[in-house]
Motif scaffolding. Sequence first.
Motif, mmCIF file in Angstrom:
data_model
loop_
_atom_site.group_PDB
_atom_site.id
_atom_site.type_symbol
_atom_site.label_atom_id
_atom_site.label_comp_id
_atom_site.label_asym_id
_atom_site.label_seq_id
_atom_site.Cartn_x
_atom_site.Cartn_y
_atom_site.Cartn_z
ATOM 1 N N GLN A 146 0.868 -1.271 0.086
ATOM 2 C CA GLN A 146 0.103 0.078 0.103
ATOM 3 C C GLN A 146 0.965 1.321 0.163
ATOM 4 O OE1 GLN A 146 -2.735 -0.260 3.552
ATOM 5 N NE2 GLN A 146 -2.918 -2.326 3.135
ATOM 6 N N MET A 147 1.824 1.125 0.629
ATOM 7 C CA MET A 147 2.842 2.421 0.986
ATOM 8 C C MET A 147 3.652 2.512 -0.328
ATOM 9 S SD MET A 147 4.044 1.844 4.767
ATOM 10 C CE MET A 147 5.049 3.346 5.047
ATOM 11 N N VAL A 148 4.041 1.451 -0.983
ATOM 12 C CA VAL A 148 4.932 1.546 -2.143
ATOM 13 C C VAL A 148 4.196 2.299 -3.173
ATOM 14 C CG1 VAL A 148 5.894 0.334 -4.348
ATOM 15 C CG2 VAL A 148 6.610 -0.392 -1.719
ATOM 16 N N LYS A 149 2.753 1.963 -3.296
ATOM 17 C CA LYS A 149 1.762 2.633 -4.308
ATOM 18 C C LYS A 149 1.803 4.008 -3.970
ATOM 19 C CE LYS A 149 -1.029 -0.949 -5.887
ATOM 20 N NZ LYS A 149 -2.180 -2.154 -5.815
ATOM 21 N N LEU A 150 1.689 4.591 -2.900
ATOM 22 C CA LEU A 150 1.557 5.987 -2.327
ATOM 23 C C LEU A 150 2.593 6.814 -2.925
ATOM 24 C CD1 LEU A 150 -0.201 6.224 1.123
ATOM 25 C CD2 LEU A 150 -1.166 6.994 -1.067
ATOM 26 N N TYR A 151 3.918 5.812 -2.661
ATOM 27 C CA TYR A 151 5.234 6.516 -3.075
ATOM 28 C C TYR A 151 5.298 6.879 -4.576
ATOM 29 C CZ TYR A 151 10.061 7.738 -4.088
ATOM 30 O OH TYR A 151 10.954 8.295 -4.550
ATOM 31 N N ASN A 152 4.937 5.864 -5.314
ATOM 32 C CA ASN A 152 4.778 5.956 -6.705
ATOM 33 C C ASN A 152 3.879 7.179 -7.148
ATOM 34 O OD1 ASN A 152 6.587 3.891 -6.923
ATOM 35 N ND2 ASN A 152 4.923 2.407 -7.369
ATOM 36 N N GLN A 153 2.956 7.503 -6.178
ATOM 37 C CA GLN A 153 2.035 8.710 -6.465
ATOM 38 C C GLN A 153 2.696 10.006 -6.142
ATOM 39 O OE1 GLN A 153 -1.913 7.851 -4.908
ATOM 40 N NE2 GLN A 153 -2.568 9.864 -5.643
ATOM 41 N N PHE A 154 3.355 9.933 -4.777
ATOM 42 C CA PHE A 154 3.853 11.272 -4.126
ATOM 43 C C PHE A 154 5.278 11.632 -4.100
ATOM 44 C CE2 PHE A 154 -0.736 10.380 -2.622
ATOM 45 C CZ PHE A 154 -1.205 11.695 -2.718
ATOM 46 N N ARG A 155 5.951 10.529 -4.324
ATOM 47 C CA ARG A 155 7.496 10.784 -4.143
ATOM 48 C C ARG A 155 7.966 11.278 -3.092
ATOM 49 N NH1 ARG A 155 9.392 7.596 -8.615
ATOM 50 N NH2 ARG A 155 7.415 6.951 -9.541
ATOM 51 N N CYS A 156 7.118 11.096 -1.913
ATOM 52 C CA CYS A 156 7.819 11.816 -0.471
ATOM 53 C C CYS A 156 8.277 10.352 0.357
ATOM 54 C CB CYS A 156 6.482 12.457 0.119
ATOM 55 S SG CYS A 156 6.059 13.959 -0.794
ATOM 56 N N SER A 157 8.835 10.812 1.410
ATOM 57 C CA SER A 157 8.954 9.930 2.536
ATOM 58 C C SER A 157 7.581 9.667 3.121
ATOM 59 C CB SER A 157 9.804 10.317 3.665
ATOM 60 O OG SER A 157 11.139 10.418 3.411
ATOM 61 N N ILE A 158 7.328 8.385 3.513
ATOM 62 C CA ILE A 158 6.140 7.864 4.011
ATOM 63 C C ILE A 158 6.329 7.188 5.455
ATOM 64 C CG2 ILE A 158 3.803 6.822 3.629
ATOM 65 C CD1 ILE A 158 4.571 7.107 0.832
ATOM 66 N N VAL A 159 5.460 7.421 6.242
ATOM 67 C CA VAL A 159 5.529 6.624 7.527
ATOM 68 C C VAL A 159 4.252 6.036 7.761
ATOM 69 C CG1 VAL A 159 7.178 7.852 8.742
ATOM 70 C CG2 VAL A 159 5.087 8.482 9.136
ATOM 71 N N ALA A 160 4.235 4.843 8.267
ATOM 72 C CA ALA A 160 2.681 4.116 8.548
ATOM 73 C C ALA A 160 2.351 4.496 9.861
ATOM 74 C CB ALA A 160 2.998 2.642 8.379
ATOM 75 N N ILE A 161 0.963 5.027 10.062
ATOM 76 C CA ILE A 161 0.556 5.351 11.445
ATOM 77 C C ILE A 161 -0.664 4.507 11.787
ATOM 78 C CG2 ILE A 161 1.382 7.626 11.702
ATOM 79 C CD1 ILE A 161 -1.316 8.548 10.502
ATOM 80 N N GLU A 162 -0.974 4.406 13.023
ATOM 81 C CA GLU A 162 -2.159 3.884 13.495
ATOM 82 C C GLU A 162 -2.723 4.556 14.763
ATOM 83 O OE1 GLU A 162 -2.245 -0.179 14.603
ATOM 84 O OE2 GLU A 162 -1.163 -0.085 16.146
ATOM 85 N N GLU A 163 -4.043 4.596 14.902
ATOM 86 C CA GLU A 163 -4.574 5.182 16.103
ATOM 87 C C GLU A 163 -4.040 4.283 17.319
ATOM 88 O OE1 GLU A 163 -8.560 5.902 16.047
ATOM 89 O OE2 GLU A 163 -8.341 7.188 14.228
ATOM 90 N N ASN A 242 10.501 20.459 4.316
ATOM 91 C CA ASN A 242 10.259 20.742 2.738
ATOM 92 C C ASN A 242 8.661 20.176 2.419
ATOM 93 O OD1 ASN A 242 10.205 17.934 2.514
ATOM 94 N ND2 ASN A 242 11.907 17.718 1.634
ATOM 95 N N GLY A 243 7.737 19.933 3.365
ATOM 96 C CA GLY A 243 6.495 19.516 3.031
ATOM 97 C C GLY A 243 6.220 18.268 2.486
ATOM 98 N N CYS A 244 7.401 17.399 2.275
ATOM 99 C CA CYS A 244 7.146 16.289 1.628
ATOM 100 C C CYS A 244 7.247 14.974 2.549
ATOM 101 C CB CYS A 244 8.099 16.146 0.580
ATOM 102 S SG CYS A 244 7.718 14.830 -0.648
ATOM 103 N N VAL A 245 6.857 14.858 3.571
ATOM 104 C CA VAL A 245 6.778 13.519 4.636
ATOM 105 C C VAL A 245 5.418 13.343 4.888
ATOM 106 C CG1 VAL A 245 7.518 12.582 6.686
ATOM 107 C CG2 VAL A 245 9.038 14.002 5.426
ATOM 108 N N LEU A 246 4.798 12.112 4.595
ATOM 109 C CA LEU A 246 3.619 11.941 4.735
ATOM 110 C C LEU A 246 3.181 10.717 5.533
ATOM 111 C CD1 LEU A 246 2.493 11.581 0.950
ATOM 112 C CD2 LEU A 246 2.679 13.612 2.276
ATOM 113 N N ALA A 247 1.994 10.557 6.240
ATOM 114 C CA ALA A 247 1.660 9.643 7.317
ATOM 115 C C ALA A 247 0.648 8.940 6.657
ATOM 116 C CB ALA A 247 1.488 10.321 8.643
ATOM 117 N N TYR A 248 0.751 7.632 6.666
ATOM 118 C CA TYR A 248 -0.326 6.888 5.909
ATOM 119 C C TYR A 248 -1.039 5.895 7.099
ATOM 120 C CZ TYR A 248 -2.531 3.225 3.231
ATOM 121 O OH TYR A 248 -3.463 2.231 2.807
#
Length: 279
Positions: A146-163, A242-248
Amino acid sequence: MIKKCLFPVAGYGTRFLPATKAMPKEILPVVNKPLVQYGVEEAAEAGIHEFGFVTGRGKRAIEDHFDISYELEHQIAGSGKENLLTSIRDLIDHNTFAFTRQVEMKGLGHAILSGRNLIGDNPFAVVLADDFCVGPGEGEDGVLAQMVKLYNQFRCSIVAIEEVPADETHKYGVIAGESMKDGLYRITDMVEKPTPENAPSNLAIIGRYILTPDIFDILERTPAGKNGEIQITDALLEQAKNGCVLAYQFKGRRFDCGSIDGFVEATNYVYENIYKKSK
Ligand code: UTP
């Protein structure tokens, strides 16, 4: 394309002593497979075929697991037990495994920096094997896919999160972010292991990351933070400027196999939902 995945596996696993006195925690079996193999399978399913491990003293069993054992294979060849090695043989045949050492235990950020020579100048995934993750259902993408697909879309660092419940924020890095779309945030703040009063939200970072390679230069200059360790969250916060770290907020389920309770829960889950069904 995310081609490489780093596994920081140098930690002592003290919560599992005495089990982890002579054996790495990542080799503890969840039913019949070592914890680390589930992580590698999840990454392979996400299309990743090059694996790097940041190990430490006493972790040789991990290297041996991802290598052929001629004697054992010879011993069980032609017997009904041969198929028990199929899953690991498949991984060995279709992927590469490289190892380096973290000489001193200076935190997760330092462990990731220690893996720089295995990664080079490429975006890469990081899996903490002690977070055991399962996807939302059969035939659906696992968490890293799921995260790789998001990376391919946004090209930013991504961390997985949960409540997480408020009384558990002190175990995690906790984020604040602007909602971009359902379950996806642009990170604006991050606090490592906050008390409930200091937590910016109840969204906790779990052990799946996609990182762009500029994280290495940032880690080089990141001073020791909480607990005197070089924290990946401090480096990510710097990168987030730089505004390019996402949390998923991933789809699926995660078990904290770094703790005894989570490990037992994962074992019960795998026995009921995976092992029994495969019989
Ligand atoms: P943990 O703190 O959960 O793992 O680190 P630990 O230290 O092995 O466990 P306990 O608390 O003593 O029981 C999270 C992940 O980061 C890695 C660990 O191996 C684990 O996968 N890590 C942590 C390193 O590789 N190096 C470090 O310096 C710190």
